[in-house]
Write a protein that holds these residues in place. Sequence first.
Motif, short mmCIF file in Angstrom:
data_model
loop_
_atom_site.label_atom_id
_atom_site.label_comp_id
_atom_site.label_asym_id
_atom_site.label_seq_id
_atom_site.Cartn_x
_atom_site.Cartn_y
_atom_site.Cartn_z
N ARG A 130 21.40 -1.84 -21.96
CA ARG A 130 19.94 -1.63 -22.00
C ARG A 130 19.64 -0.21 -22.50
N GLY A 131 18.35 0.06 -22.72
CA GLY A 131 17.91 1.41 -23.07
C GLY A 131 18.52 1.94 -24.36
N ILE A 132 18.83 3.23 -24.35
CA ILE A 132 19.33 3.91 -25.55
C ILE A 132 20.68 3.31 -25.97
N GLY A 133 21.54 3.01 -25.00
CA GLY A 133 22.86 2.47 -25.32
C GLY A 133 22.78 1.16 -26.07
N LEU A 134 21.87 0.29 -25.65
CA LEU A 134 21.70 -1.00 -26.32
C LEU A 134 21.19 -0.79 -27.75
N ALA A 135 20.26 0.14 -27.92
CA ALA A 135 19.74 0.42 -29.28
C ALA A 135 20.86 0.95 -30.17
N ILE A 136 21.73 1.80 -29.62
CA ILE A 136 22.86 2.33 -30.40
C ILE A 136 23.80 1.18 -30.78
N ALA A 137 24.09 0.34 -29.80
CA ALA A 137 25.02 -0.78 -30.06
C ALA A 137 24.46 -1.68 -31.16
N ARG A 138 23.17 -1.99 -31.09
CA ARG A 138 22.57 -2.88 -32.10
C ARG A 138 22.56 -2.21 -33.48
N GLU A 139 22.26 -0.91 -33.50
CA GLU A 139 22.22 -0.16 -34.76
C GLU A 139 23.60 -0.18 -35.44
N ARG A 156 4.54 12.61 -28.80
CA ARG A 156 4.82 11.24 -28.35
C ARG A 156 6.25 11.15 -27.84
N GLN A 157 6.50 10.04 -27.15
CA GLN A 157 7.85 9.70 -26.72
C GLN A 157 8.66 9.17 -27.90
N ALA A 158 9.99 9.25 -27.78
CA ALA A 158 10.85 8.64 -28.81
C ALA A 158 11.09 7.19 -28.47
N LYS A 159 11.32 6.40 -29.51
CA LYS A 159 11.83 5.04 -29.30
C LYS A 159 13.35 5.15 -29.24
N PRO A 160 14.01 4.31 -28.46
CA PRO A 160 15.48 4.36 -28.40
C PRO A 160 16.13 4.28 -29.78
N GLU A 161 15.49 3.54 -30.69
CA GLU A 161 16.05 3.37 -32.04
C GLU A 161 16.11 4.69 -32.80
N GLY A 190 24.57 6.88 -18.02
CA GLY A 190 24.10 8.04 -17.26
C GLY A 190 23.06 7.66 -16.23
N ILE A 191 22.92 8.53 -15.23
CA ILE A 191 21.95 8.31 -14.16
C ILE A 191 21.21 9.61 -13.85
N THR A 192 20.08 9.45 -13.17
CA THR A 192 19.39 10.61 -12.58
C THR A 192 19.26 10.35 -11.07
N MET A 219 14.71 4.69 -17.54
CA MET A 219 14.97 5.99 -16.90
C MET A 219 13.71 6.85 -16.80
N THR A 220 12.81 6.70 -17.77
CA THR A 220 11.63 7.56 -17.81
C THR A 220 10.35 6.82 -17.41
N ALA A 221 10.50 5.55 -17.01
CA ALA A 221 9.31 4.71 -16.76
C ALA A 221 8.40 5.30 -15.68
#
Length: 231
Positions: free
Chosen positions: A12-21, A194-199, A77-79, A177-179
Amino acid sequence: MARSVLVTGGNRGIGLAIARELAAAGDAVAVTYRSGEPPEGLFGVRCDVTSMADVEAAFDKVEAEHGPVEVLVSNAGITKDTLLAMMKEDTFTDVIDANLTGAYRVAKRAIRPMMKLKRGRVILISSVVGLSGQAGQTNYAASKAGLVGFARSMAREYGSRNITVNVVSPGFVATDMTAELDHEAIVSNIPLGRQAKPEEVARVVRFLASDDASYITGAVIPVDGGLGMGH
Ligand code: NDP
């Protein structure tokens, strides 16, 4: 042949966007997931990066499926935010264990096969907070700053083997994580407003993993809309 890529926390999140990219760019991408189900269309291996045994088993499975990992993205990663005065020791060490020691565990497992291949890309996902600091995040900031020293030391150790090691430092990205954070207050400090998109993070990782980034190592690349300028 497609490169064998492993993204931790890629469900999910950034990791999923990286994997798909990276999958869209033609790589054979595997992701680790700790809970739930692996994402559709990607090879998933269950793994908690706080366990070396889990990390070993995950790499064994990925190697059997796609061959030795040539591109490692350490993203899990976690917070656990709280002010220092209130922070219990395990709240500090849990975050270090997942974010920093977790990166050590996956990089340590990845490095020998990369040395054998005589090529490799290691990309560690840090945070703007690692260098600028953030109230309530002494644990998280320490873990993310630690990744910079870790990456640069590793870059020096393995540069001669044609292995690059770089850090991507996102700012404020729209994920789980930032929701819960105060978006308005944070966005008011971001020059791009603005916020970044994971992509948008994923595309930089794709570049660092590509031949176009062949002469970049030990770098910290901010993807933060200007939030961390000067740090
Ligand atoms: P999410 O909370 O959306 O996802 C976190 C991912 O990490 C999940 O896949 C989660 O797995 C995995 N994970 C957490 N702990 C472990 C563990 N012990 N073992 C294995 N996997 C684990 O976060 P983001 O996508 O937002 O963050 C990804 C990375 O980017 C993190 O390193 C984060 O610090 C960093 N980052 C994020 C920013 C943001 O604004 N969102 C800004 C700067 C950096 P599971 O689903 O099983 O919980």
